[in-house]
Design a protein around this motif. Sequence first.
Motif, PDB file in Angstrom:
ATOM      1  N   GLU A 242      39.141  48.549  28.915  1.00 39.16           N
ATOM      2  CA  GLU A 242      38.630  47.811  30.069  1.00 39.16           C
ATOM      3  C   GLU A 242      37.133  47.539  29.927  1.00 39.16           C
ATOM      4  OE1 GLU A 242      39.798  49.689  33.699  1.00 39.16           O
ATOM      5  OE2 GLU A 242      41.897  49.684  33.097  1.00 39.16           O
TER       6      GLU A 242
ATOM      7  N   ILE B  86      36.911  44.570  27.600  1.00 39.71           N
ATOM      8  CA  ILE B  86      37.352  43.345  28.285  1.00 39.71           C
ATOM      9  C   ILE B  86      36.256  42.842  29.220  1.00 39.71           C
ATOM     10  CG2 ILE B  86      38.969  42.467  30.004  1.00 39.71           C
ATOM     11  CD1 ILE B  86      41.045  44.423  28.752  1.00 39.71           C
ATOM     12  N   GLY B  87      35.680  43.740  30.006  1.00 41.63           N
ATOM     13  CA  GLY B  87      34.627  43.336  30.929  1.00 41.63           C
ATOM     14  C   GLY B  87      33.399  42.813  30.215  1.00 41.63           C
TER      15      GLY B  87
ATOM     16  N   ALA C 206      34.166  39.405  28.763  1.00 40.37           N
ATOM     17  CA  ALA C 206      34.287  38.412  29.836  1.00 40.37           C
ATOM     18  C   ALA C 206      32.910  38.013  30.358  1.00 40.37           C
ATOM     19  CB  ALA C 206      35.152  38.962  30.965  1.00 40.37           C
TER      20      ALA C 206
ATOM     21  N   THR D  90      37.777  34.756  34.739  1.00 35.99           N
ATOM     22  CA  THR D  90      38.018  35.871  35.656  1.00 35.99           C
ATOM     23  C   THR D  90      39.505  36.173  35.772  1.00 35.99           C
ATOM     24  OG1 THR D  90      36.032  35.325  36.914  1.00 35.99           O
ATOM     25  CG2 THR D  90      37.661  36.720  37.997  1.00 35.99           C
TER      26      THR D  90
ATOM     27  N   MET E 231      40.618  37.800  32.624  1.00 36.76           N
ATOM     28  CA  MET E 231      40.047  39.144  32.530  1.00 36.76           C
ATOM     29  C   MET E 231      40.853  40.125  33.380  1.00 36.76           C
ATOM     30  SD  MET E 231      36.329  40.548  33.757  1.00 36.76           S
ATOM     31  CE  MET E 231      36.788  40.500  35.476  1.00 36.76           C
TER      32      MET E 231
ATOM     33  N   ASP F 170      42.844  43.344  32.094  1.00 33.89           N
ATOM     34  CA  ASP F 170      42.561  44.667  32.660  1.00 33.89           C
ATOM     35  C   ASP F 170      43.838  45.351  33.135  1.00 33.89           C
ATOM     36  OD1 ASP F 170      39.881  44.992  32.224  1.00 33.89           O
ATOM     37  OD2 ASP F 170      39.275  44.186  34.160  1.00 33.89           O
TER      38      ASP F 170
END
Length: 83
Positions: free
Chosen positions: A33, A36-37, A40, A55, A58, A62
Motif C-alpha cells: 500500500e 501504491i500510494g 499514485a 485515484t 489506486m 489498495d
Amino acid sequence: MEKSLADALVIMGKAIGAGLAMGIGAIGPGIGEGNIGAHAMDAMARQPEMVGTITTRMLIADAVAESTGIYSLLIAFLILLTL
C-alpha cells in the motif's frame, strides 16, 4: 498438575502462532500500500488532469493489497479459536 501445564503450553502456542501470522501477514500489505500510494502521488503530480482516474485505480489496487492482510487476520482468528 500436568494437565494444566499442557493446556498452558497449547494456549501459548496458539498465541505465538496467531501473533506470527498477523505480524508477518501485515508486512506485505503495508509495503504494498505504501508503494501504491507513492506511485499514485507521483502520477498525480505529473498528470493533474488524470487525478480522478488515478485515484480510482489506486483505491482498487489498495483493496487488492489489503486482502492479504485480511486473510492473515482470518488465519490468526482460526488459530486462536478453532485449533
